[in-house]
Design a protein around this motif. Structure first.
Motif, PDB file in Angstrom:
ATOM      1  N   ASP A  60     -22.768  46.512  23.573  1.00  0.00           N
ATOM      2  CA  ASP A  60     -22.173  45.342  22.933  1.00  0.00           C
ATOM      3  C   ASP A  60     -22.891  44.999  21.635  1.00  0.00           C
ATOM      4  O   ASP A  60     -22.259  44.726  20.606  1.00  0.00           O
ATOM      5  CB  ASP A  60     -22.227  44.137  23.876  1.00  0.00           C
ATOM      6  CG  ASP A  60     -21.257  44.257  25.041  1.00  0.00           C
ATOM      7  OD1 ASP A  60     -20.345  45.105  24.973  1.00  0.00           O
ATOM      8  OD2 ASP A  60     -21.427  43.501  26.019  1.00  0.00           O
ATOM      9  N   HIS A  64     -21.278  44.958  18.012  1.00  0.00           N
ATOM     10  CA  HIS A  64     -21.274  43.707  17.257  1.00  0.00           C
ATOM     11  C   HIS A  64     -21.987  43.863  15.913  1.00  0.00           C
ATOM     12  O   HIS A  64     -21.602  43.222  14.926  1.00  0.00           O
ATOM     13  CB  HIS A  64     -21.929  42.603  18.080  1.00  0.00           C
ATOM     14  CG  HIS A  64     -21.175  42.269  19.327  1.00  0.00           C
ATOM     15  ND1 HIS A  64     -21.779  41.717  20.445  1.00  0.00           N
ATOM     16  CD2 HIS A  64     -19.865  42.423  19.649  1.00  0.00           C
ATOM     17  CE1 HIS A  64     -20.865  41.544  21.388  1.00  0.00           C
ATOM     18  NE2 HIS A  64     -19.705  41.964  20.938  1.00  0.00           N
ATOM     19  N   PHE A  68     -20.451  42.880  12.294  1.00  0.00           N
ATOM     20  CA  PHE A  68     -21.130  42.070  11.289  1.00  0.00           C
ATOM     21  C   PHE A  68     -21.151  42.783   9.942  1.00  0.00           C
ATOM     22  O   PHE A  68     -20.973  42.158   8.889  1.00  0.00           O
ATOM     23  CB  PHE A  68     -22.554  41.752  11.738  1.00  0.00           C
ATOM     24  CG  PHE A  68     -23.364  41.033  10.692  1.00  0.00           C
ATOM     25  CD1 PHE A  68     -23.063  39.729  10.340  1.00  0.00           C
ATOM     26  CD2 PHE A  68     -24.419  41.674  10.046  1.00  0.00           C
ATOM     27  CE1 PHE A  68     -23.795  39.061   9.359  1.00  0.00           C
ATOM     28  CE2 PHE A  68     -25.155  41.018   9.073  1.00  0.00           C
ATOM     29  CZ  PHE A  68     -24.841  39.713   8.723  1.00  0.00           C
ATOM     30  N   TYR A  75     -13.633  44.901  18.314  1.00  0.00           N
ATOM     31  CA  TYR A  75     -14.488  45.680  19.212  1.00  0.00           C
ATOM     32  C   TYR A  75     -13.918  47.080  19.445  1.00  0.00           C
ATOM     33  O   TYR A  75     -14.641  48.085  19.334  1.00  0.00           O
ATOM     34  CB  TYR A  75     -14.631  44.935  20.541  1.00  0.00           C
ATOM     35  CG  TYR A  75     -15.716  45.459  21.444  1.00  0.00           C
ATOM     36  CD1 TYR A  75     -16.945  44.805  21.524  1.00  0.00           C
ATOM     37  CD2 TYR A  75     -15.529  46.590  22.230  1.00  0.00           C
ATOM     38  CE1 TYR A  75     -17.960  45.269  22.357  1.00  0.00           C
ATOM     39  CE2 TYR A  75     -16.521  47.064  23.069  1.00  0.00           C
ATOM     40  CZ  TYR A  75     -17.738  46.401  23.125  1.00  0.00           C
ATOM     41  OH  TYR A  75     -18.737  46.871  23.950  1.00  0.00           O
ATOM     42  N   LEU A 136     -27.757  38.193  18.270  1.00  0.00           N
ATOM     43  CA  LEU A 136     -27.185  39.536  18.213  1.00  0.00           C
ATOM     44  C   LEU A 136     -28.067  40.544  18.931  1.00  0.00           C
ATOM     45  O   LEU A 136     -27.568  41.418  19.650  1.00  0.00           O
ATOM     46  CB  LEU A 136     -26.984  39.968  16.755  1.00  0.00           C
ATOM     47  CG  LEU A 136     -26.476  41.402  16.543  1.00  0.00           C
ATOM     48  CD1 LEU A 136     -25.094  41.592  17.168  1.00  0.00           C
ATOM     49  CD2 LEU A 136     -26.439  41.748  15.050  1.00  0.00           C
ATOM     50  N   SER A 140     -25.248  39.110  22.058  1.00  0.00           N
ATOM     51  CA  SER A 140     -24.265  38.034  21.875  1.00  0.00           C
ATOM     52  C   SER A 140     -23.520  38.193  20.554  1.00  0.00           C
ATOM     53  O   SER A 140     -24.030  38.777  19.590  1.00  0.00           O
ATOM     54  CB  SER A 140     -24.959  36.667  21.904  1.00  0.00           C
ATOM     55  OG  SER A 140     -25.568  36.430  23.148  1.00  0.00           O
ATOM     56  N   TRP A 141     -22.318  37.619  20.499  1.00  0.00           N
ATOM     57  CA  TRP A 141     -21.530  37.636  19.275  1.00  0.00           C
ATOM     58  C   TRP A 141     -20.584  36.437  19.263  1.00  0.00           C
ATOM     59  O   TRP A 141     -20.149  35.965  20.295  1.00  0.00           O
ATOM     60  CB  TRP A 141     -20.738  38.927  19.140  1.00  0.00           C
ATOM     61  CG  TRP A 141     -19.988  39.056  17.843  1.00  0.00           C
ATOM     62  CD1 TRP A 141     -18.635  39.140  17.671  1.00  0.00           C
ATOM     63  CD2 TRP A 141     -20.555  39.105  16.527  1.00  0.00           C
ATOM     64  NE1 TRP A 141     -18.319  39.246  16.334  1.00  0.00           N
ATOM     65  CE2 TRP A 141     -19.488  39.226  15.606  1.00  0.00           C
ATOM     66  CE3 TRP A 141     -21.861  39.053  16.036  1.00  0.00           C
ATOM     67  CZ2 TRP A 141     -19.684  39.300  14.238  1.00  0.00           C
ATOM     68  CZ3 TRP A 141     -22.061  39.123  14.666  1.00  0.00           C
ATOM     69  CH2 TRP A 141     -20.988  39.244  13.783  1.00  0.00           C
ATOM     70  N   VAL A 145     -23.405  33.140  16.096  1.00  0.00           N
ATOM     71  CA  VAL A 145     -24.319  34.255  15.838  1.00  0.00           C
ATOM     72  C   VAL A 145     -24.162  34.744  14.408  1.00  0.00           C
ATOM     73  O   VAL A 145     -25.147  34.962  13.691  1.00  0.00           O
ATOM     74  CB  VAL A 145     -24.066  35.406  16.835  1.00  0.00           C
ATOM     75  CG1 VAL A 145     -24.967  36.605  16.525  1.00  0.00           C
ATOM     76  CG2 VAL A 145     -24.291  34.929  18.263  1.00  0.00           C
ATOM     77  N   ARG A 146     -22.926  34.884  13.977  1.00  0.00           N
ATOM     78  CA  ARG A 146     -22.664  35.343  12.603  1.00  0.00           C
ATOM     79  C   ARG A 146     -23.231  34.354  11.586  1.00  0.00           C
ATOM     80  O   ARG A 146     -23.843  34.761  10.584  1.00  0.00           O
ATOM     81  CB  ARG A 146     -21.159  35.518  12.400  1.00  0.00           C
ATOM     82  CG  ARG A 146     -20.782  35.985  11.000  1.00  0.00           C
ATOM     83  CD  ARG A 146     -19.268  36.144  10.855  1.00  0.00           C
ATOM     84  NE  ARG A 146     -18.917  36.484   9.497  1.00  0.00           N
ATOM     85  CZ  ARG A 146     -18.947  37.699   8.984  1.00  0.00           C
ATOM     86  NH1 ARG A 146     -19.319  38.710   9.755  1.00  0.00           N
ATOM     87  NH2 ARG A 146     -18.617  37.929   7.739  1.00  0.00           N
TER      88      ARG A 146
END
Length: 449
Positions: A60, A64, A68, A75, A136, A140-141, A145-146
């Motif tokens: 993941d 991710h 980014f 995905y 990240l 996590s996403w 997070v971004r």
């Protein structure tokens, strides 16, 4: 079969580990400074593996990272890109980088550039993402997070990079040495080191105030909240230090330890670039509220580089506050730390533990001492959850299988070494303070791991 003086080779490795002079010299996007980095590449923790070998949280995180970087729209498209070879995954350490948890690097991400002034080589590490458990590098996403990653890219990294260039670089060893005397072990506790590093930025930030204005306030606010920030600098320092000690013919000392979703692995100075892989470490954790061992997942990690160079689990007795974060007790931490002297061949001249009357931390893990004692390296670490994010912290023990494989290969290359002959060479306390520590760890009623 090559004839070597193993003791002399190991002494040279220890000298390289303790004489390193890591200095933060710049902050730059990975594409500009990381050797071999390409715009379609994602770097991750652990030995090199094909994309299909990565699963669960580490997969993941890799996917991710591609999202980014803008290498795919979603995905599924990213997965197809990896399978087709349009997007490439590679190992952090093959490019001079060191990964925290899943260890995700992409071309645009800013990295700390640390130069080992003694030997002229470099180590790289990306930035701590902040105090949120959703990061990240923990798989996590989402927009949160971004946004954190964009803040690092647009504000934090340019600010710190400019400050570092203005002062001509920031030596890191003095910060780490002092921080250890203030309660840090420089892996799971970096509170003092982060404060000391931030202090180094004050003067250049004042000089930058007219040009940068409110960005300085944002940067200081981030550092104020993020006690873990210095970890990434100690990791880059560890990478630059350990790489300079790698490649010494005849040495049986470990120069890197790493984790992936597949298991643990080590690399040995005198055995080339081969990774000796084994199962996952054993783990004792303290979990955040609402989580338990059943929620934990393996998705990589290379902050173990700090233990490789005499920090982290090699300095637990310098950081008693860690018991509130990752569990254990002072007695257990003392015992763990003393055990590490039994599997190492040197003591660090700069990193010293006040509780042990400023005895140097154990440094230079010897494959054959591990096998002789049955003691494997003790590692402080954060714990990831199956659904992403950090869910706790704990103490890991590397699997002995890695060391068994390395010893077998060493024997094939240099000749058999009788590990049992080293059982009598385990370190003994070198001062009254360590002697008292032994008594405390054996006292009735102390907690056992």
């Amino acid at each position: 079969m090559v004839s070597v003086d193993r003791d002399r080779a190991n002494a040279e490795v220890v000298e390289r580990l303790v004489s390193a002079d890591p200095v933060l010299i710049d902050v730059k996007p990975a594409i500009e400074v990381v050797p071999g980095m390409t715009r379609n590449m994602v770097l991750t923790s652990g030995p090199p593996h094909p994309f299909e070998d990565y699963d669960d949280g580490q997969r993941d995180a890799i996917v991710h990272g591609a999202l980014f970087e803008g290498l795919a729209k979603n995905y599924e498209e990213a997965v197809e890109g990896f399978r087709a070879g349009d997007i490439v995954v590679d190992a952090c350490q093959e490019h001079g980088c060191i990964g925290s948890l899943a260890g995700i690097y992409t071309a645009r991400m800013p990295v700390f550039v640390v130069e080992n002034k003694t030997y002229g080589n470099h180590g790289f590490c990306n930035f701590y993402e902040g105090e949120s458990h959703r990061r990240l590098n923990y798989g996590s996403w989402g927009e949160d997070v971004r946004d954190n990653l964009l803040f690092i890219e647009d504000v934090l990294a340019p600010m710190i990079g400019e400050a570092v260039r203005r002062v001509g670089g920031i030596p890191l060893k003095p910060i780490m040495r002092r921080a250890m005397h203030m309660g840090d072990e420089l892996h799971s506790r970096n509170t003092a080191a982060t404060l000391l590093f931030t202090r180094e930025l004050f003067i250049p930030f004042l000089d930058m105030e007219r040009e940068w204005g409110g960005e300085i306030r944002k940067t200081l606010a981030f550092l104020r909240q993020s006690d873990y920030s210095f970890l990434r600098l100690s990791m880059a320092s560890g990478k630059a230090t350990a790489d300079a000690a790698h490649g010494v013919e005849g040495s049986s000392l470990v120069t890197s330890m790493t984790l992936s979703c597949q298991g643990a692995a080590i690399r040995v100075s005198g055995l080339g670039d081969r990774w000796f892989e084994g199962p996952h470490p054993s783990m004792e954790g303290k979990f955040f509220e609402g989580y338990s061992m059943e929620d934990a997942a393996w998705m990589g990690g290379e902050s173990l580089i700090n233990e490789t160079v005499g920090l982290g689990g090699m300095a637990q007795a310098a950081a008693f506050p860690l018991q509130a974060y990752q569990g254990g007790s002072p007695e257990v931490m003392i015992r763990n730390n003393l055990e590490m002297y039994e599997i190492t061949v040197g003591e660090h001249s700069d990193f010293q533990i006040p509780y042990f009357a400023y005895r140097g931390t154990p440094v230079g893990v010897d494959v054959f001492k591990v096998l002789a004692t049955g003691i494997t390296p003790c590692v402080d670490a954060g714990l990831a959850g199956k659904d992403g994010g950090q869910i706790g912290a704990g103490i890991l023990r590397l699997p002995i299988e890695c060391f068994q494989q390395a010893a077998e290969t060493y024997g094939e290359r240099y000749g058999r070494v009788e590990a049992t002959a080293m059982a009598t060479e385990s370190s003994t306390p070198s001062s009254d303070a360590p002697a008292r520590a032994v008594e405390k760890s054996a006292a009735p009623g102390t907690s056992e791991p």
